[in-house]
Design a protein around this motif. Structure first.
Motif, PDB file in Angstrom:
ATOM      1  N   LEU A 128     113.088-115.017 -53.397  1.00  0.00           N
ATOM      2  CA  LEU A 128     112.850-114.776 -54.825  1.00  0.00           C
ATOM      3  C   LEU A 128     113.301-113.371 -55.185  1.00  0.00           C
ATOM      4  CD1 LEU A 128     109.394-116.435 -55.482  1.00  0.00           C
ATOM      5  CD2 LEU A 128     111.600-117.185 -56.302  1.00  0.00           C
ATOM      6  N   PRO A 129     113.766-113.115 -56.348  1.00  0.00           N
ATOM      7  CA  PRO A 129     113.954-113.960 -57.521  1.00  0.00           C
ATOM      8  C   PRO A 129     115.269-114.735 -57.510  1.00  0.00           C
ATOM      9  CG  PRO A 129     114.450-111.722 -58.133  1.00  0.00           C
ATOM     10  CD  PRO A 129     114.028-111.693 -56.691  1.00  0.00           C
ATOM     11  N   ALA A 130     116.153-114.452 -56.541  1.00  0.00           N
ATOM     12  CA  ALA A 130     117.443-115.151 -56.517  1.00  0.00           C
ATOM     13  C   ALA A 130     117.263-116.647 -56.245  1.00  0.00           C
ATOM     14  CB  ALA A 130     118.352-114.535 -55.459  1.00  0.00           C
ATOM     15  N   GLY A 131     116.223-117.029 -55.520  1.00  0.00           N
ATOM     16  CA  GLY A 131     116.017-118.424 -55.165  1.00  0.00           C
ATOM     17  C   GLY A 131     115.176-119.200 -56.148  1.00  0.00           C
ATOM     18  N   LEU A 132     115.021-118.701 -57.352  1.00  0.00           N
ATOM     19  CA  LEU A 132     114.167-119.354 -58.346  1.00  0.00           C
ATOM     20  C   LEU A 132     114.691-120.747 -58.721  1.00  0.00           C
ATOM     21  CD1 LEU A 132     111.629-118.836 -59.989  1.00  0.00           C
ATOM     22  CD2 LEU A 132     113.075-117.989 -61.823  1.00  0.00           C
ATOM     23  N   ILE A 133     116.006-120.877 -58.845  1.00  0.00           N
ATOM     24  CA  ILE A 133     116.576-122.173 -59.232  1.00  0.00           C
ATOM     25  C   ILE A 133     116.385-123.189 -58.112  1.00  0.00           C
ATOM     26  CG2 ILE A 133     118.730-123.378 -59.779  1.00  0.00           C
ATOM     27  CD1 ILE A 133     119.572-120.860 -61.291  1.00  0.00           C
ATOM     28  N   SER A 134     116.669-122.787 -56.874  1.00  0.00           N
ATOM     29  CA  SER A 134     116.492-123.743 -55.774  1.00  0.00           C
ATOM     30  C   SER A 134     115.014-124.044 -55.545  1.00  0.00           C
ATOM     31  CB  SER A 134     117.155-123.240 -54.497  1.00  0.00           C
ATOM     32  OG  SER A 134     116.574-122.054 -54.063  1.00  0.00           O
ATOM     33  N   LEU A 135     114.133-123.116 -55.863  1.00  0.00           N
ATOM     34  CA  LEU A 135     112.694-123.378 -55.793  1.00  0.00           C
ATOM     35  C   LEU A 135     112.313-124.481 -56.781  1.00  0.00           C
ATOM     36  CD1 LEU A 135     109.784-122.482 -54.834  1.00  0.00           C
ATOM     37  CD2 LEU A 135     109.780-121.012 -56.839  1.00  0.00           C
ATOM     38  N   ALA A 136     112.778-124.366 -58.015  1.00  0.00           N
ATOM     39  CA  ALA A 136     112.469-125.375 -59.031  1.00  0.00           C
ATOM     40  C   ALA A 136     113.081-126.730 -58.671  1.00  0.00           C
ATOM     41  CB  ALA A 136     112.982-124.913 -60.390  1.00  0.00           C
ATOM     42  N   LEU A 137     114.313-126.723 -58.170  1.00  0.00           N
ATOM     43  CA  LEU A 137     114.963-127.987 -57.817  1.00  0.00           C
ATOM     44  C   LEU A 137     114.283-128.644 -56.617  1.00  0.00           C
ATOM     45  CD1 LEU A 137     118.716-127.085 -58.356  1.00  0.00           C
ATOM     46  CD2 LEU A 137     117.218-128.405 -59.841  1.00  0.00           C
ATOM     47  N   GLY A 138     113.837-127.843 -55.655  1.00  0.00           N
ATOM     48  CA  GLY A 138     113.113-128.400 -54.508  1.00  0.00           C
ATOM     49  C   GLY A 138     111.804-129.041 -54.932  1.00  0.00           C
ATOM     50  N   ILE A 139     111.096-128.394 -55.844  1.00  0.00           N
ATOM     51  CA  ILE A 139     109.841-128.966 -56.348  1.00  0.00           C
ATOM     52  C   ILE A 139     110.115-130.267 -57.101  1.00  0.00           C
ATOM     53  CG2 ILE A 139     107.956-128.585 -57.997  1.00  0.00           C
ATOM     54  CD1 ILE A 139     108.010-125.631 -57.136  1.00  0.00           C
ATOM     55  N   LEU A 140     111.194-130.298 -57.879  1.00  0.00           N
ATOM     56  CA  LEU A 140     111.543-131.527 -58.601  1.00  0.00           C
ATOM     57  C   LEU A 140     111.861-132.673 -57.646  1.00  0.00           C
ATOM     58  CD1 LEU A 140     113.695-130.232 -61.593  1.00  0.00           C
ATOM     59  CD2 LEU A 140     111.438-131.306 -61.671  1.00  0.00           C
ATOM     60  N   ILE A 141     112.570-132.373 -56.557  1.00  0.00           N
ATOM     61  CA  ILE A 141     112.876-133.424 -55.576  1.00  0.00           C
ATOM     62  C   ILE A 141     111.585-133.995 -55.005  1.00  0.00           C
ATOM     63  CG2 ILE A 141     113.869-133.869 -53.295  1.00  0.00           C
ATOM     64  CD1 ILE A 141     116.065-131.860 -54.001  1.00  0.00           C
ATOM     65  N   ILE A 142     110.655-133.110 -54.634  1.00  0.00           N
ATOM     66  CA  ILE A 142     109.382-133.574 -54.068  1.00  0.00           C
ATOM     67  C   ILE A 142     108.638-134.456 -55.059  1.00  0.00           C
ATOM     68  CG2 ILE A 142     107.109-132.836 -53.247  1.00  0.00           C
ATOM     69  CD1 ILE A 142     108.499-130.337 -52.111  1.00  0.00           C
ATOM     70  N   VAL A 143     108.567-134.010 -56.312  1.00  0.00           N
ATOM     71  CA  VAL A 143     107.825-134.761 -57.328  1.00  0.00           C
ATOM     72  C   VAL A 143     108.472-136.124 -57.590  1.00  0.00           C
ATOM     73  CG1 VAL A 143     107.227-134.784 -59.793  1.00  0.00           C
ATOM     74  CG2 VAL A 143     106.826-132.736 -58.436  1.00  0.00           C
ATOM     75  N   PHE A 144     109.789-136.145 -57.752  1.00  0.00           N
ATOM     76  CA  PHE A 144     110.470-137.403 -58.069  1.00  0.00           C
ATOM     77  C   PHE A 144     110.369-138.414 -56.936  1.00  0.00           C
ATOM     78  CE2 PHE A 144     113.479-135.018 -61.135  1.00  0.00           C
ATOM     79  CZ  PHE A 144     112.583-135.182 -62.163  1.00  0.00           C
ATOM     80  N   VAL A 145     110.460-137.957 -55.707  1.00  0.00           N
ATOM     81  CA  VAL A 145     110.423-138.884 -54.576  1.00  0.00           C
ATOM     82  C   VAL A 145     108.993-139.311 -54.257  1.00  0.00           C
ATOM     83  CG1 VAL A 145     110.967-139.093 -52.113  1.00  0.00           C
ATOM     84  CG2 VAL A 145     112.587-138.018 -53.647  1.00  0.00           C
ATOM     85  N   ALA A 146     108.015-138.442 -54.528  1.00  0.00           N
ATOM     86  CA  ALA A 146     106.621-138.747 -54.180  1.00  0.00           C
ATOM     87  C   ALA A 146     105.897-139.562 -55.249  1.00  0.00           C
ATOM     88  CB  ALA A 146     105.860-137.452 -53.922  1.00  0.00           C
ATOM     89  N   LYS A 147     106.470-139.701 -56.443  1.00  0.00           N
ATOM     90  CA  LYS A 147     105.822-140.480 -57.494  1.00  0.00           C
ATOM     91  C   LYS A 147     105.710-141.946 -57.093  1.00  0.00           C
ATOM     92  CE  LYS A 147     107.902-140.110 -61.352  1.00  0.00           C
ATOM     93  NZ  LYS A 147     108.612-139.887 -62.597  1.00  0.00           N
ATOM     94  N   ALA A 148     104.908-142.685 -57.837  1.00  0.00           N
ATOM     95  CA  ALA A 148     104.663-144.099 -57.522  1.00  0.00           C
ATOM     96  C   ALA A 148     105.935-144.933 -57.597  1.00  0.00           C
ATOM     97  CB  ALA A 148     103.610-144.665 -58.467  1.00  0.00           C
ATOM     98  N   ASP A 149     106.795-144.701 -58.592  1.00  0.00           N
ATOM     99  CA  ASP A 149     108.017-145.494 -58.670  1.00  0.00           C
ATOM    100  C   ASP A 149     108.984-145.135 -57.552  1.00  0.00           C
ATOM    101  OD1 ASP A 149     108.638-143.015 -59.734  1.00  0.00           O
ATOM    102  OD2 ASP A 149     109.804-143.797 -61.416  1.00  0.00           O
ATOM    103  N   GLY A 150     108.953-143.869 -57.098  1.00  0.00           N
ATOM    104  CA  GLY A 150     109.759-143.491 -55.946  1.00  0.00           C
ATOM    105  C   GLY A 150     109.265-144.162 -54.677  1.00  0.00           C
TER     106      GLY A 150
END
Length: 194
Positions: free
Chosen positions: A161-183
């Motif tokens: 951080l702070p350079a890795g802020l974008i990859s931090l957000a994208l990593g969290i999005l991957i986790i959320v999208f794959v862990a949801k019920a439809d995933g």
């Protein structure tokens, strides 16, 4: 002959009659009024009730797959850039004419470190590409590996951080999208036999 109070649910029941409301059911008899049947079996997500129907990949899973492809591509490009930089450092050191043993050891250490980080970044990028390619046919193993992969992406992004802020957000999005019920339903679906 008396059968007792007809309103008593625990009273004696006449022989040959179906149990009514409130009377306990005897084995082998059909359920009477007041005894609901079992609910219908639910079809898996996206099956539509038709056997052999194909399921479409949910939007969140598609987004996670696209993010994986993009992040993996950047990892591979970063790996190539690190290897090129390591050789550029070596050539610049030779041009400068520094001949001390300390300068040469420092240059070798820097070049080795950059090449090592480049190889690590290349491995991470290829792993992300393999996971993204397996989204279409993969099962729960691909889902779990993707969550672990994105967790490491989040962890390394926190350290940069702070350079890795974008990859931090994208990593969290991957986790959320794959862990949801439809995933989860997508990765747990019944695979078609080809």
């Amino acid at each position: 002959m008396s059968f007792g109070d007809p309103n008593n649910p625990y009273g004696q029941q006449p022989q040959g009659q179906q149990p009514g409301y409130g009377y306990p059911q005897q084995p082998g008899q059909q359920p009477g009024y007041g005894y609901p049947q079992a609910p219908p079996v639910q079809q898996p997500y996206g099956a539509g009730g038709y056997p052999g129907a194909t399921m479409e990949m949910p939007g969140g899973v598609k987004a996670a797959r696209v993010i994986l492809w993009i992040m993996s591509g950047f990892n591979v490009l970063g790996a190539v850039a690190m290897v090129v930089m390591s050789f550029a450092i070596d050539s610049e050191l030779e041009k400068s004419g520094a001949t001390s043993a300390d300068a040469a050891a420092f240059a070798d250490l820097g070049q080795g470190l950059l090449i090592g980080l480049g190889i690590f970044s290349l491995i991470i990028g290829v792993l992300g590409m393999v996971l993204a390619a397996k989204f279409r046919s993969g099962g729960t193993g691909v889902r779990v590996c993707t969550i672990v992969y994105a967790s490491f992406m989040v962890l390394f992004s926190i350290f940069s951080l702070p350079a890795g802020l974008i990859s931090l957000a994208l990593g969290i999005l991957i986790i959320v999208f794959v862990a949801k019920a439809d995933g989860a339903a997508w990765f747990n679906r019944q695979k078609q036999q080809y």
